[in-house]
Design an enzyme around this catalytic site. Structure first.
Site, PDB file in Angstrom:
ATOM      1  CE1 TYR A 144      -3.671   2.407   0.683  1.00 37.88           C
ATOM      2  CE2 TYR A 144      -2.096   3.211   2.450  1.00 37.88           C
ATOM      3  CZ  TYR A 144      -3.312   3.547   1.810  1.00 37.88           C
ATOM      4  OH  TYR A 144      -4.164   4.576   1.930  1.00 37.88           O
ATOM      5  CG  ASP A 239       5.901   3.270   0.662  1.00 34.55           C
ATOM      6  OD1 ASP A 239       6.082   3.848   1.746  1.00 34.55           O
ATOM      7  OD2 ASP A 239       4.717   3.383   0.280  1.00 34.55           O
ATOM      8  CE  LYS A 267       2.106   5.454   8.937  1.00 33.53           C
ATOM      9  NZ  LYS A 267       0.839   4.989   8.529  1.00 33.53           N
TER      10      LYS A 267
HETATM   11  N1  HOZ Z   1      -3.167   3.048   6.264  1.00 35.18           N
HETATM   12  C1  HOZ Z   1      -2.945   3.280   7.533  1.00 35.18           C
HETATM   13  C2  HOZ Z   1      -1.835   2.046   8.098  1.00 35.18           C
HETATM   14  N2  HOZ Z   1      -1.353   1.257   7.009  1.00 35.18           N
HETATM   15  C3  HOZ Z   1      -4.111   3.385   8.552  1.00 35.18           C
HETATM   16  C4  HOZ Z   1      -4.135   4.526   8.782  1.00 35.18           C
HETATM   17  C5  HOZ Z   1      -5.066   5.072   9.747  1.00 35.18           C
HETATM   18  O1  HOZ Z   1      -6.234   4.409  10.091  1.00 35.18           O
HETATM   19  O2  HOZ Z   1      -4.816   5.714  10.592  1.00 35.18           O
END
Ligand code: HOZ
Length: 420
Positions: A144, A239, A267
């Site tokens: 992802y 990534d 993040k």
């Molecule tokens: N896509 C995020 C983790 N792989 C989840 C993000 C969230 O819900 O804060």
């Protein structure tokens, strides 16, 4: 377990926020039940709105490498706050963060700060297309890379959690620029380059996949990607939104000794405040506007609060390299404590328990895990005061704030669940 306030807040939220949440995985659809509303965190602990306490193995999905409210990060944000929240103009702090990233991440000579991992991958791809003059991208099933239109093809994370075959609203022509291949399968990559010779701009990969659960690269996979992309004139994009500064100070590229052309970060470099970055070789990065013709912009890019939090965390990590070894030993202890019949994948402070015999080396294998059982495990742990990611297709995270006793509680509860 008292949860009336969380439930009432979810009722309210559903009226004004789609599905009641601002990011789909949080809705607990992957595990059933209703989400907890979190009020506060401290170290390795969080408390929900009903006052229940949990050991937190989500850590805001990765960035809280030092746990919640680390004093050095709180102090840095407070200090920055005294000067103002945003200027939309250059500041000294963002230069300091860029310098810290360039010093730490082996392949990064120049970096552009953005607001999220999604922005970072989206911009890195645009740059790769401009640099190579080609249009196609290879990605891997179950990885992802944020909600970039063209990358929502066979994506992990929330897309996998909800079992969506495709995402509505993505034009077919965008999706058609992406070739999705099985993770850890170099043969498929070789075949794709043969079939589309001279048309592939980039291969983007999570060097340790974290969005189909944790799936490490097999020996030779990343090396092979480096070799094929270099030979074919395509760029290799790591990534490292999850792995940057997490699996090693210099990210997965330091851990595995592979230099990608471009790296996307997210993040983690903001210690939990909204931020992202993409960087790489100077000759490529010099193509980004205003130095070059690839446009990309943002008022909150390099935001002083996010930058200060990130800098404080990076400085702490640099001064305490022993954190990495300790977290690696902790996830190894978790893996070795569990019986046969389940599979634990782990790299450093990232880990996932799959309810299958394994091995789990790609998305097809991850999907063979018994997700119903994972849901029961998740709720069992919640009732024991332990908070895991509410989806089989997400990695759990350790932080420097976790004590050995916290891990032992997870192990003990997991063994009881498996014994039931
Ligand atoms: N896509 C995020 C983790 N792989 C989840 C993000 C969230 O819900 O804060």
């Amino acid at each position: 377990m008292e949860r009336s306030r969380s439930d009432a807040l979810m009722e309210r939220a559903r009226e004004v926020i789609p599905g009641g949440v601002n990011s789909p995985v949080r809705a607990f659809k992957g595990v059933g039940g209703r989400p907890l509303f979190i009020r506060r965190g401290e170290g390795a602990r969080i408390w929900d709105e009903d006052g229940n306490e949990y050991i937190d193995f989500v850590g805001s999905w990765g960035p809280l490498l030092l746990g919640h409210r680390h004093p050095e990060i709180v102090a840095a944000v407070e200090e920055a706050l005294k000067d103002g929240t945003s200027f939309g103009a250059p500041t000294e702090r963002e230069v300091e963060l860029a310098e810290a990233i360039v010093e730490a991440v082996p392949s990064v000579e120049m970096v552009r700060l953005v607001n999220s991992g999604t922005e970072a991958t989206m911009s890195a791809l645009r740059l790769a297309r401009a640099f190579t003059g080609r249009d196609l991208t290879i990605k891997f099933e179950g990885c992802y890379h944020g909600h970039v239109d063209s990358l929502l093809v066979k994506a992990g994370s929330g897309v996998a959690t909800l079992g969506l075959p495709e995402t509505a609203g993505v034009p077919e022509s965008f999706a058609a620029t992406t070739i999705a291949l099985p993770y850890n399968c170099l043969e498929a990559v070789g075949r794709a380059f043969e079939a589309h010779r001279g048309r592939i701009a980039a291969v983007i990969v999570e060097p340790v996949a974290g969005n189909m659960g944790c799936v490490p690269p097999e020996a030779g996979f990343l090396e092979g990607l480096r070799e094929i992309t270099a030979r074919e004139g395509a760029l290799l994009i790591f990534d490292e939104v999850m792995t940057g500064f997490r699996v090693a100070y210099g990210g997965a590229q330091e851990l595995y000794g592979i230099q990608p052309d471009l790296t996307a970060m997210g993040k983690v470099i903001g210690a939990g405040l909204p931020i992202g970055a993409y960087g790489g070789r100077k000759e490529i990065m010099q193509m980004v506007a205003p130095a070059g013709p690839v446009y990309q912009a943002g008022t909150l890019s390099g935001n002083p609060l996010a930058v200060s939090a990130g800098l404080a965390m990076l400085r702490h990590l640099k001064a305490h390299p022993e954190i990495y070894g300790r977290l690696d030993r902790m996830s190894a202890r978790f893996a070795s404590a569990l019986p046969e019949g389940v599979t634990v994948n782990r790299v450093g402070s990232m880990f996932t328990l799959f309810f299958s015999e394994g091995p789990v080396k790609d998305y097809e294998a991850a999907k063979r895990s018994d997700t119903q059982r994972f849901g029961k495990y998740f709720h069992f742990l919640l009732s024991e005061g332990i908070y895991l990611p509410p989806s089989q297709f997400e990695a759990a995270f350790l932080s420097a704030a976790h004590r050995d006793e916290d891990l032992e509680r997870l192990i003990e509860a997991t063994l009881r669940f498996l014994g039931e």
